[in-house]
Write an enzyme that holds these catalytic residues in place. Structure first.
Site, PDB file in Angstrom:
ATOM      1  CE  LYS A 185     -48.752 -99.128 -84.577  1.00 47.21           C
ATOM      2  NZ  LYS A 185     -48.774-100.900 -84.648  1.00 47.21           N
TER       3      LYS A 185
ATOM      4  CG  ASP B 188     -45.576 -98.534 -81.838  1.00 42.82           C
ATOM      5  OD1 ASP B 188     -44.561 -99.210 -82.324  1.00 42.82           O
ATOM      6  OD2 ASP B 188     -46.752 -99.330 -81.769  1.00 42.82           O
TER       7      ASP B 188
END
Length: 331
Positions: A19, A168
């Protein structure tokens, strides 16, 4: 104990993506030691490889290797695998300290699964880079285990487990279910997810400068601003398929503390800037940096030029935005 019905011969395959944080602002320091943040994240097609099988034994077996091989990865990074620097960059645990192991253990406990799991994890996303590789691997492990054990992907317990494993991890689950999302705005300590849509795919160049940074150390050296910025301007621009300039709306409040811990970051950002990749910044708590290019062809050309200058001694990747959760195939 829950009786699972899938045969032990079935294998779930997936490719957990990395990401990028297009926006990361600090809002407050929390009593539990974490920070309240406002961040905008997108997944990119720089991926690990994960395979999961059920086994009749009461244990978790995790096998980890670098792809295409430890030697090739070490050569690109410019390190000897057994040197202190090489071990710091390349040693990936396969015990309870690995988030995949922790995710599968938590899954078994939560759903009372008496069988064990065997997981093969092929690493391509570097650790300590701010790319979320370990969190993505953990999320994919949860979803693969759910698939093999006939548990719905939108079961709310999966999100609860993800939030317990890491801030996350919920992002990489998407919004639950099977409908993929382009990205998300995350608040709280990062676990509160709201999906966002991109007007178009983003073409990016990512540079990892062969330095691992501790997330805790970067946050410990950070300062919460008195007037935090808002991500609304960036979100509006991302939805417009004609937008070409995101730079002034982007932000990473962790850039300065990360630069102090790893001066190479300033050099990488300067290299991106001089190659006319002006929409560039740190991702997460670093050490990886990225730039958004004007096209896929330009991203590949820029990555090739940077690779010639910076490798060996780091990774340079041309990547595109993708979606989460990662697709799972069962065979």
């Amino acid at each position: 104990m829950r009786q699972v019905t899938d045969q032990y011969t079935k294998t779930a395959h997936t490719r957990p993506p990395a990401k990028l944080n297009l926006f990361l602002e600090l809002l407050a320091r929390r009593p539990d030691g974490f920070h309240e943040i406002d961040t905008v994240m997108i997944p990119i097609d720089w991926c690990d490889e994960l395979q999961l099988q059920r086994i009749p034994d009461n244990r978790i077996e995790l096998q980890v290797e670098w792809l295409p091989s430890l030697q090739i990865v070490a050569q690109r990074l410019g390190v000897e695998p057994e040197s202190p620097t090489g071990r710091n960059l390349l040693a990936i645990p396969s015990d309870e300290s690995n988030l995949v192991h922790r995710a599968l253990t938590a899954f078994r406990n939560a759903f009372e699964i008496k069988d064990g799991f065997c997981c093969q994890l092929g690493k391509q996303i570097p650790a300590g880079a701010g790319l979320g590789g370990a969190s993505s691997d953990a999320a994919s492990a949860l979803l693969c285990a759910a698939r093999l054990c006939d548990i719905a992907a939108d079961n709310p317990q999966l999100n609860e487990l993800a939030a317990q494993i890491g801030s996350d991890v919920p992002f990489f689950l998407g919004m639950g279910g099977t409908e993929p999302i382009d990205g998300a705005r995350a608040t709280g300590r990062g676990e509160q997810i709201k999906a966002i849509e991109l007007g178009k795919k983003l073409d990016c160049v990512v540079v990892f400068p062969a330095v691992c940074l501790s997330t805790a150390a970067v946050y410990a050296n950070s300062q919460v601003p008195s007037n935090p910025r808002d991500a609304a301007d960036l979100l509006n621009r991302l939805q417009d398929p004609k937008t070409t300039d995101l730079g002034s709306a982007m932000l990473n409040r962790l850039t300065d503390p990360a630069k102090k811990l790893a001066p190479q970051i300033a050099e990488i950002l300067e290299s991106l800037w001089h190659d006319e990749l002006r929409t560039c910044q740190l991702t997460g708590s670093g050490s990886a940096c990225f730039a958004i290019s004007t096209s896929w062809g330009e991203a590949k050309r820029a990555a090739s030029k940077l690779r010639a200058r910076l490798e060996p001694g780091g990774f340079v990747m041309a990547t595109q935005s993708t979606q989460v959760p990662a697709k799972i195939d069962v065979s």
